[in-house]
Design an enzyme around this catalytic site. Structure first.
Site, PDB file in Angstrom:
ATOM      1  N   GLU A 113      -8.677  -5.108 -12.202  1.00 45.02           N
ATOM      2  CA  GLU A 113      -8.169  -6.454 -12.503  1.00 45.02           C
ATOM      3  C   GLU A 113      -8.304  -6.788 -13.987  1.00 45.02           C
ATOM      4  OE1 GLU A 113      -6.338  -7.769 -10.333  1.00 45.02           O
ATOM      5  OE2 GLU A 113      -6.981  -6.389  -8.758  1.00 45.02           O
ATOM      6  N   GLY A 168      -7.763  -8.001  -4.916  1.00 47.09           N
ATOM      7  CA  GLY A 168      -7.833  -8.535  -6.270  1.00 47.09           C
ATOM      8  C   GLY A 168      -6.441  -8.944  -6.714  1.00 47.09           C
ATOM      9  N   HIS A 192      -5.474  -5.445 -15.903  1.00 49.28           N
ATOM     10  CA  HIS A 192      -4.254  -6.262 -15.807  1.00 49.28           C
ATOM     11  C   HIS A 192      -4.197  -7.291 -16.940  1.00 49.28           C
ATOM     12  CE1 HIS A 192      -1.974  -5.238 -12.251  1.00 49.28           C
ATOM     13  NE2 HIS A 192      -3.039  -5.251 -11.470  1.00 49.28           N
ATOM     14  N   CYS A 206      -1.850  -1.292  -5.964  1.00 48.06           N
ATOM     15  CA  CYS A 206      -1.686  -2.532  -6.711  1.00 48.06           C
ATOM     16  C   CYS A 206      -0.572  -3.327  -6.062  1.00 48.06           C
ATOM     17  CB  CYS A 206      -1.329  -2.195  -8.162  1.00 48.06           C
ATOM     18  SG  CYS A 206      -1.105  -3.650  -9.192  1.00 48.06           S
ATOM     19  N   LEU A 207      -0.783  -4.632  -5.896  1.00 44.36           N
ATOM     20  CA  LEU A 207       0.241  -5.465  -5.251  1.00 44.36           C
ATOM     21  C   LEU A 207       1.532  -5.505  -6.076  1.00 44.36           C
ATOM     22  CD1 LEU A 207      -1.920  -8.463  -3.941  1.00 44.36           C
ATOM     23  CD2 LEU A 207      -1.024  -6.527  -2.636  1.00 44.36           C
TER      24      LEU A 207
HETATM   25 NI    NI Z   1      -3.218  -4.391  -9.574  1.00 42.60          NI
END
Ligand code: NI
Length: 171
Positions: A136, A46, A139, A93-94
């Site tokens: 997501e 995501g 975010h 999380c990226l």
């Molecule tokens: Ni994330």
């Protein structure tokens, strides 16, 4: 085109994103393509627009991580209509690479969103699918998964990140 993913500490990650009002444009389609490409290149499932420094209510999701094209999902201006049950599972999380923690989420969610042409649709997700959607959508409201863990664990992660920043290993 690969986009740069911003990391924890960048204020854009903790700001509320704004609704998208311009649909069906080549720019929006290109952004969605770029976000999928960036997500796959980073082995994510995501990616939300604030993670590429855009304060827009847009996220791309693929719980299959590129294995099944039918799992590809674009959610624009999404809202959670209902939640049911609970699940506990590990999240990363990226924008906070290298850190994973158990997070409690609803087991099932019903979401309403718009597609790139502005058409509304509703969908149900459960388990991993529901987890990714909740992560997501957070975010888009400037909320990161570490907001959902204990203050003790959160402080530990923040301390480790501060060290990485000092060492120049967090950019
Ligand atoms: Ni994330």
């Amino acid at each position: 085109m690969l986009l740069r993913i911003v990391k924890y500490g960048d204020p854009v990650l903790e700001q509320r994103a704004e609704s998208i009002t311009n649909f069906g444009t080549p720019e929006l389609r290109q952004l969605v393509d770029n976000m999928f490409e960036t997500m796959y290149a980073n082995k994510g499932i995501g990616l939300a627009a604030p993670q590429v420094a855009l304060r827009q209510r847009l996220t791309v999701i693929d719980p299959s991580a590129g294995e099944d094209p039918k799992e590809k999902l674009v959610l624009i201006n999404p809202e959670i209509l209902s939640k049911e049950g609970t699940q506990l599972g590990e999240e990363g999380c990226l924008s906070i690479p290298g850190f994973r923690e158990d997070v409690k989420r609803a087991l099932k969610v019903r979401v309403r969103a718009q597609n790139v042409d502005g058409e509304f649709f509703e969908l149900d997700g459960e388990e991993l699918h529901a987890r990714v959607m909740q992560h997501e959508l957070d975010h888009l409201n400037g909320v990161l998964f570490i907001s959902h863990i204990s203050p003790l664990k959160r402080d530990l992660i923040r301390r480790k990140i501060r060290k990485l920043v000092k060492a120049g290993e967090w950019e």
